[in-house]
Design an enzyme around this catalytic site. Structure first.
Site, mmCIF file in Angstrom:
data_model
loop_
_atom_site.group_PDB
_atom_site.id
_atom_site.type_symbol
_atom_site.label_atom_id
_atom_site.label_comp_id
_atom_site.label_asym_id
_atom_site.label_seq_id
_atom_site.Cartn_x
_atom_site.Cartn_y
_atom_site.Cartn_z
ATOM 1 N N GLY A 1 34.252 33.725 32.160
ATOM 2 C CA GLY A 1 35.607 33.829 32.721
ATOM 3 C C GLY A 1 36.592 34.416 31.708
ATOM 4 O O GLY A 1 36.208 34.788 30.592
ATOM 5 N N ASN B 1 28.490 30.148 37.013
ATOM 6 C CA ASN B 1 27.834 30.366 38.311
ATOM 7 C C ASN B 1 28.321 31.660 38.974
ATOM 8 O O ASN B 1 28.035 31.913 40.131
ATOM 9 C CB ASN B 1 28.019 29.163 39.250
ATOM 10 C CG ASN B 1 29.455 29.010 39.729
ATOM 11 O OD1 ASN B 1 30.348 29.735 39.274
ATOM 12 N ND2 ASN B 1 29.685 28.105 40.651
ATOM 13 N N ASP C 1 24.967 26.103 38.657
ATOM 14 C CA ASP C 1 26.112 25.498 39.324
ATOM 15 C C ASP C 1 26.208 24.052 38.841
ATOM 16 O O ASP C 1 25.336 23.225 39.135
ATOM 17 C CB ASP C 1 25.932 25.560 40.850
ATOM 18 C CG ASP C 1 27.226 25.225 41.558
ATOM 19 O OD1 ASP C 1 27.923 24.298 41.093
ATOM 20 O OD2 ASP C 1 27.551 25.902 42.548
ATOM 21 N N SER D 1 46.112 22.075 30.732
ATOM 22 C CA SER D 1 47.206 23.002 31.067
ATOM 23 C C SER D 1 48.555 22.328 30.890
ATOM 24 O O SER D 1 48.694 21.115 31.091
ATOM 25 C CB SER D 1 47.033 23.428 32.530
ATOM 26 O OG SER D 1 48.181 24.086 32.992
ATOM 27 N N THR E 1 50.636 22.493 32.897
ATOM 28 C CA THR E 1 50.987 22.069 34.252
ATOM 29 C C THR E 1 51.026 20.537 34.342
ATOM 30 O O THR E 1 51.690 19.978 35.208
ATOM 31 C CB THR E 1 50.000 22.695 35.275
ATOM 32 O OG1 THR E 1 50.579 22.658 36.561
ATOM 33 C CG2 THR E 1 48.669 21.998 35.312
ATOM 34 N N TYR F 1 45.199 21.192 42.052
ATOM 35 C CA TYR F 1 44.749 21.814 40.793
ATOM 36 C C TYR F 1 45.344 21.066 39.597
ATOM 37 O O TYR F 1 44.637 20.660 38.676
ATOM 38 C CB TYR F 1 45.161 23.295 40.754
ATOM 39 C CG TYR F 1 45.156 23.864 39.354
ATOM 40 C CD1 TYR F 1 43.969 24.189 38.729
ATOM 41 C CD2 TYR F 1 46.351 24.036 38.636
ATOM 42 C CE1 TYR F 1 43.956 24.674 37.429
ATOM 43 C CE2 TYR F 1 46.352 24.516 37.342
ATOM 44 C CZ TYR F 1 45.153 24.831 36.742
ATOM 45 O OH TYR F 1 45.147 25.295 35.457
ATOM 46 N N LYS G 1 43.624 18.445 36.389
ATOM 47 C CA LYS G 1 43.791 18.510 34.924
ATOM 48 C C LYS G 1 44.252 17.151 34.387
ATOM 49 O O LYS G 1 43.790 16.689 33.338
ATOM 50 C CB LYS G 1 44.788 19.613 34.550
ATOM 51 C CG LYS G 1 44.288 21.020 34.857
ATOM 52 C CD LYS G 1 43.037 21.381 34.068
ATOM 53 C CE LYS G 1 42.455 22.717 34.463
ATOM 54 N NZ LYS G 1 41.121 22.969 33.874
ATOM 55 N N ASN H 1 51.004 29.817 28.890
ATOM 56 C CA ASN H 1 50.593 30.917 29.785
ATOM 57 C C ASN H 1 49.763 31.975 29.051
ATOM 58 O O ASN H 1 50.329 32.847 28.390
ATOM 59 C CB ASN H 1 51.829 31.564 30.402
ATOM 60 C CG ASN H 1 52.497 30.675 31.426
ATOM 61 O OD1 ASN H 1 52.890 29.555 31.109
ATOM 62 N ND2 ASN H 1 52.609 31.148 32.648
ATOM 63 N N ARG I 1 59.606 31.239 44.222
ATOM 64 C CA ARG I 1 58.276 30.830 44.682
ATOM 65 C C ARG I 1 58.222 29.308 44.658
ATOM 66 O O ARG I 1 58.608 28.678 43.664
ATOM 67 C CB ARG I 1 57.213 31.410 43.737
ATOM 68 C CG ARG I 1 55.804 30.973 44.063
ATOM 69 C CD ARG I 1 54.765 31.714 43.232
ATOM 70 N NE ARG I 1 54.746 31.287 41.837
ATOM 71 C CZ ARG I 1 53.903 31.770 40.918
ATOM 72 N NH1 ARG I 1 53.036 32.713 41.256
ATOM 73 N NH2 ARG I 1 53.938 31.328 39.672
HETATM 74 C C1 UD1 Z 1 50.694 29.298 37.137
HETATM 75 C C2 UD1 Z 1 50.517 28.030 37.890
HETATM 76 C C3 UD1 Z 1 50.125 26.954 36.903
HETATM 77 C C4 UD1 Z 1 48.825 27.331 36.247
HETATM 78 C C5 UD1 Z 1 48.935 28.707 35.625
HETATM 79 C C6 UD1 Z 1 47.549 29.155 35.251
HETATM 80 C C7 UD1 Z 1 51.950 28.143 39.873
HETATM 81 C C8 UD1 Z 1 53.199 27.662 40.485
HETATM 82 N N1 UD1 Z 1 51.737 27.711 38.605
HETATM 83 O O1 UD1 Z 1 51.686 29.105 36.126
HETATM 84 O O2 UD1 Z 1 49.969 25.715 37.540
HETATM 85 O O3 UD1 Z 1 48.490 26.413 35.255
HETATM 86 O O4 UD1 Z 1 49.461 29.650 36.547
HETATM 87 O O5 UD1 Z 1 47.547 30.451 34.777
HETATM 88 O O6 UD1 Z 1 51.197 28.881 40.457
HETATM 89 N N2 UD1 Z 1 56.202 35.596 38.717
HETATM 90 C C9 UD1 Z 1 56.896 36.573 39.385
HETATM 91 N N3 UD1 Z 1 56.200 37.442 40.176
HETATM 92 C C10 UD1 Z 1 54.843 37.380 40.328
HETATM 93 C C11 UD1 Z 1 54.131 36.378 39.628
HETATM 94 C C12 UD1 Z 1 54.844 35.492 38.833
HETATM 95 O O7 UD1 Z 1 58.109 36.645 39.289
HETATM 96 O O8 UD1 Z 1 54.279 38.190 41.078
HETATM 97 C C13 UD1 Z 1 56.934 34.658 37.836
HETATM 98 C C14 UD1 Z 1 56.798 33.207 38.256
HETATM 99 O O9 UD1 Z 1 57.795 32.857 39.149
HETATM 100 C C15 UD1 Z 1 56.920 32.507 36.898
HETATM 101 C C16 UD1 Z 1 56.353 33.508 35.901
HETATM 102 O O10 UD1 Z 1 56.369 34.753 36.550
HETATM 103 O O11 UD1 Z 1 58.263 32.330 36.590
HETATM 104 C C17 UD1 Z 1 54.943 33.185 35.480
HETATM 105 O O12 UD1 Z 1 54.154 32.999 36.635
HETATM 106 P P1 UD1 Z 1 52.578 32.789 36.553
HETATM 107 O O13 UD1 Z 1 51.969 33.845 35.730
HETATM 108 O O14 UD1 Z 1 52.070 32.599 37.951
HETATM 109 O O15 UD1 Z 1 52.404 31.442 35.727
HETATM 110 P P2 UD1 Z 1 52.979 29.964 36.010
HETATM 111 O O16 UD1 Z 1 53.728 29.888 37.244
HETATM 112 O O17 UD1 Z 1 53.683 29.522 34.789
#
Ligand code: UD1
Length: 338
Positions: free
Chosen positions: A10, A32, A58, A125, A127, A150, A154, A180, A296
């Site tokens: 991964g 897997n 698996d 995470s 999270t 999810y 964790k 992140n 979102r």
């Molecule tokens: C997300 C998950 C988190 C997980 C992590 C794993 C959600 C709400 N949270 O974190 O639980 O542990 O991924 O990698 O899904 N954004 C945009 N446009 C996009 C995509 C994202 O504006 O198309 C913004 C989001 O609103 C956020 C930031 O970019 O503010 C980061 O987003 P993302 O990369 O999805 O990470 P998390 O939300 O922090």
């Protein structure tokens, strides 16, 4: 030393396999292929000149897990990534997430308990903190009720490991709470391979810049932050991968202070969505087509790590910048689309 990396093909797992092999560890990967491709093995081999052992297993199949550990009795450490990670999907399919993310964990710990000595690193995470009351977030910040199945896996995963370590004198463990992770290996031999439409920001940015997506949606510009967009702590996946090797060595050398420890793994620096876009444009020279849309659901306003504990106790800190990470993500995107 022989180390098992589950989910080793991964995104994060493959970068960790590279760093382990660079440090002389012998690696066995279990995957897997549910969200990874066999070609990743070639990418790892190209970087390290060494092909890790690979078994397509698996981990939800308990007899297979038992048979695996019987065959590889010399495994002394496990870095456990194999899990599902799409937040939205976990809301739709909670039982799948609880099964995927918890059953393998139980089976592996049951096997490790039988050993004379074993080390375990868990992929956790930020999270688990939800929207923390205080920033930057320390490891002592309370866990908030999880926003999704999810996130719950964790939290529960950490509890399972903690309880198990309490009664297993031969087992020690570290959970790494990632902020992140973004970017790719500098050689562009491995990187993130999202299936379908990316949910995370950086793959969506690179896919938009390369022309696979028409436009990036920025989710919300009315948050109480410096520019109204959410703040996150974006960490280069190679820095993150190195933290795993450092954590494993801490356990091997018995430097841990309790049988189960947790560390935040981030840069300590918060960046807004608009700052990430600007940094991407600056390093690539590409103009990104984006628009502001509604928030979102489930997004926290701001999250970034207090990295003091990782720095002082683990002796680890990040070396690469946001721009380094975005440059590598772009190089990777260009390579896989060429
Ligand atoms: C997300 C998950 C988190 C997980 C992590 C794993 C959600 C709400 N949270 O974190 O639980 O542990 O991924 O990698 O899904 N954004 C945009 N446009 C996009 C995509 C994202 O504006 O198309 C913004 C989001 O609103 C956020 C930031 O970019 O503010 C980061 O987003 P993302 O990369 O999805 O990470 P998390 O939300 O922090």
């Amino acid at each position: 030393m022989k180390i098992l990396v589950t989910g080793g093909l991964g995104y994060i797992g493959s970068h960790v396999v590279v760093e382990l092999q660079n440090e002389g560890f012998e690696v066995v990967i279990i995957d897997n292929l549910s969200n990874a491709s066999l070609e990743v093995l070639d990418g790892i081999t190209a970087i390290t000149n060494k092909q890790p052992t690979f078994e397509n297993i698996d981990l939800r199949d308990k007899p297979l897990v038992t048979a695996f550990f019987k065959k590889h009795q010399d495994i002394t450490g496990v870095i456990h990534f194999a899990a599902s990670k799409a937040v939205g999907e976990s809301v739709e399919l909670p039982l799948l997430y609880y099964e995927n993310n918890l059953n393998p964990l139980l089976y592996i710990l049951q096997e490790l308990q039988k050993k004379a000595g074993a080390h375990f690193i868990f992929s956790s995470s930020c999270t688990v903190y939800g929207q923390a009351d205080e920033l930057p977030i320390t490891e002592n910040a309370p866990m908030k009720p999880a926003e999704s199945p999810y996130g719950n896996t964790k939290q529960i995963g950490e509890e399972i490991i903690k309880d198990t370590c309490k009664v297993s004198p031969n087992l020690n463990a570290i959970a790494l709470r990632y902020f992140n992770p973004i970017g790719a290996h500098e050689t562009a031999n491995i990187g993130e391979l999202p299936t379908g439409t990316p949910q995370n920001l950086v793959p969506f940015i690179t896919q938009t810049a390369i022309g696979l997506r028409q436009q990036l949606s920025v989710f919300g510009k009315d948050y109480p932050t410096k520019d109204g967009t959410c703040i996150r702590d974006y960490i280069h996946v190679v820095d993150l991968a190195k933290a795993h090797v450092t954590a494993l060595k801490r356990l091997i050398k018995n430097k841990n202070t309790t049988p189960f420890e947790v560390f935040n793994i981030g840069t300590g620096k918060g960046s807004s969505v608009l700052e990430v876009i600007a940094a991407f444009e600056a390093v690539t020279g590409e103009k990104l087509n984006y628009k502001i849309v509604a928030r979102r659901q489930g997004d926290v306003i701001a999250a970034y790590a207090d990295t003091t504990k990782a720095k002082n106790s683990l002796g680890w800190e990040t070396k690469l910048s946001l721009k380094d990470a975005l440059r590598s993500a772009w190089k990777w995107e260009q390579k896989i689309r060429s």
